[in-house]
Design an enzyme around this catalytic site. Structure first.
Site, PDB file in Angstrom:
ATOM      1  N   HIS A   1      -3.109  -5.227   1.707  1.00 18.97           N
ATOM      2  CA  HIS A   1      -2.398  -5.462   2.976  1.00 18.97           C
ATOM      3  C   HIS A   1      -2.480  -6.921   3.408  1.00 18.97           C
ATOM      4  O   HIS A   1      -3.299  -7.242   4.278  1.00 18.97           O
ATOM      5  CB  HIS A   1      -3.056  -4.641   4.096  1.00 18.97           C
ATOM      6  CG  HIS A   1      -2.972  -3.174   3.937  1.00 18.97           C
ATOM      7  ND1 HIS A   1      -1.936  -2.418   4.438  1.00 18.97           N
ATOM      8  CD2 HIS A   1      -3.811  -2.290   3.348  1.00 18.97           C
ATOM      9  CE1 HIS A   1      -2.147  -1.139   4.171  1.00 18.97           C
ATOM     10  NE2 HIS A   1      -3.278  -1.038   3.508  1.00 18.97           N
ATOM     11  N   GLU A  31      -0.633  -8.304   5.383  1.00 15.30           N
ATOM     12  CA  GLU A  31      -0.235  -8.350   6.798  1.00 15.30           C
ATOM     13  C   GLU A  31      -1.428  -8.220   7.740  1.00 15.30           C
ATOM     14  O   GLU A  31      -1.323  -8.482   8.929  1.00 15.30           O
ATOM     15  CB  GLU A  31       0.809  -7.256   7.096  1.00 15.30           C
ATOM     16  CG  GLU A  31       0.302  -5.819   7.145  1.00 15.30           C
ATOM     17  CD  GLU A  31       0.163  -5.169   5.759  1.00 15.30           C
ATOM     18  OE1 GLU A  31       0.210  -5.895   4.743  1.00 15.30           O
ATOM     19  OE2 GLU A  31      -0.005  -3.927   5.704  1.00 15.30           O
ATOM     20  N   ARG A  67      -7.735   2.929   1.448  1.00 15.87           N
ATOM     21  CA  ARG A  67      -7.282   4.131   0.723  1.00 15.87           C
ATOM     22  C   ARG A  67      -6.076   3.790  -0.160  1.00 15.87           C
ATOM     23  O   ARG A  67      -5.025   4.422  -0.117  1.00 15.87           O
ATOM     24  CB  ARG A  67      -6.965   5.266   1.709  1.00 15.87           C
ATOM     25  CG  ARG A  67      -8.185   5.599   2.579  1.00 15.87           C
ATOM     26  CD  ARG A  67      -8.206   7.003   3.139  1.00 15.87           C
ATOM     27  NE  ARG A  67      -6.913   7.427   3.653  1.00 15.87           N
ATOM     28  CZ  ARG A  67      -6.241   8.489   3.205  1.00 15.87           C
ATOM     29  NH1 ARG A  67      -6.709   9.218   2.232  1.00 15.87           N
ATOM     30  NH2 ARG A  67      -5.100   8.820   3.738  1.00 15.87           N
ATOM     31  N   CYS A 110       0.827  -1.215   0.000  1.00 16.04           N
ATOM     32  CA  CYS A 110       0.000   0.000   0.000  1.00 16.04           C
ATOM     33  C   CYS A 110       0.864   1.268   0.000  1.00 16.04           C
ATOM     34  O   CYS A 110       1.444   1.594  -1.031  1.00 16.04           O
ATOM     35  CB  CYS A 110      -1.004  -0.044   1.150  1.00 16.04           C
ATOM     36  SG  CYS A 110      -2.406   1.048   0.853  1.00 16.04           S
TER      37      CYS A 110
HETATM   38  N1  GLN Z   1      -3.405   6.480   1.032  1.00 11.73           N
HETATM   39  C1  GLN Z   1      -2.173   6.124   1.669  1.00 11.73           C
HETATM   40  C2  GLN Z   1      -0.987   6.861   1.065  1.00 11.73           C
HETATM   41  O1  GLN Z   1      -1.119   7.624   0.188  1.00 11.73           O
HETATM   42  C3  GLN Z   1      -1.910   4.635   1.611  1.00 11.73           C
HETATM   43  C4  GLN Z   1      -2.901   3.922   2.468  1.00 11.73           C
HETATM   44  C5  GLN Z   1      -2.381   2.676   3.120  1.00 11.73           C
HETATM   45  O2  GLN Z   1      -1.178   2.390   3.167  1.00 11.73           O
HETATM   46  N2  GLN Z   1      -3.285   1.936   3.683  1.00 11.73           N
HETATM   47  O3  GLN Z   1       0.099   6.648   1.495  1.00 11.73           O
END
Ligand code: GLN
Length: 201
Positions: A177, A179, A137, A78
């Protein structure tokens, strides 16, 4: 074999646990001198704009870029995927990445109305059926060079077809994720990547 988890911000503990359960010893990394002894690095989920700032403040940006250039295996989930991208869309103007994967990612790509969702993702090279992938996100990948292997795409729903897992050489990234779900297959795959690199030293 020792794998570091970049511990400036984000879901560090979950990655440490997943790595330990996958047969590696895992250490949080906060300072440049802690980076030297590790054979691989995980860049966790969190907030890439904050991670970028802290990496500069803690003088980790350049040392990590150097280790990446020298072939250290890195897995980013992410925000960690964003940190490994050559180009970031919808980032902050002063946001930097470690780079290494020749791809363009879009931050928060799935839209505000789907802040967080679960969906099936098939990953080539990892057997055992589709992942129940958790996106928070999350970014997706909008461009890859021909050196980048597309490993996984969303298989259903409005984002079907979007690239959410990639590999370029020793660098691995997922927009979701693993994890957080207790599915250790991605961490085991990464531990194996590190082991192979280690053996060839
Ligand atoms: N939106 C986050 C970012 O821009 C990433 C979100 C996440 O790691 N769960 O870093």
């Amino acid at each position: 074999m020792n794998i570091g988890v970049l511990a400036l911000q984000g879901d560090v503990r979950e990655h440490l646990r997943a790595l330990e359960s996958s047969g590696a010893s895992a250490t949080p990394i906060r300072r440049p001198d802690e980076l030297a002894p590790v054979d691989g690095l995980v860049v966790p989920g969190g907030e890439s704009t904050v991670m970028s700032k802290l990496a500069i403040t803690f003088e980790l940006m350049e040392p990590i870029r150097k280790r990446i250039a020298a072939g250290m295996p890195v897995y980013g989930s992410c925000a960690g995927m964003i940190m490994l991208a050559a180009t970031i869309l919808d980032g902050r103007p002063d946001q930097e990445s470690f780079g290494g994967i020749d791809m363009t990612v879009r931050r928060n790509a799935f839209g505000r109305q789907v802040e967080s969702f679960e969906g099936p993702v098939d990953i080539s090279d990892i057997s055992g059926g589709p992942f129940d992938a958790v996106f928070i996100r999350a970014p997706w990948v909008e461009r890859v060079s021909e050196d980048v292997q597309v490993m996984g795409r969303v298989t259903a729903g409005p984002a079907a077809g979007r690239i959410v897992a990639v590999r370029q050489g020793n660098l691995l990234a997922t927009a979701f994720h693993p994890e957080l779900t207790g599915d250790l297959r991605v961490h085991r795959y990464f531990v194996e990547m590190v082991r192979r690199t280690d053996d060839s030293d």
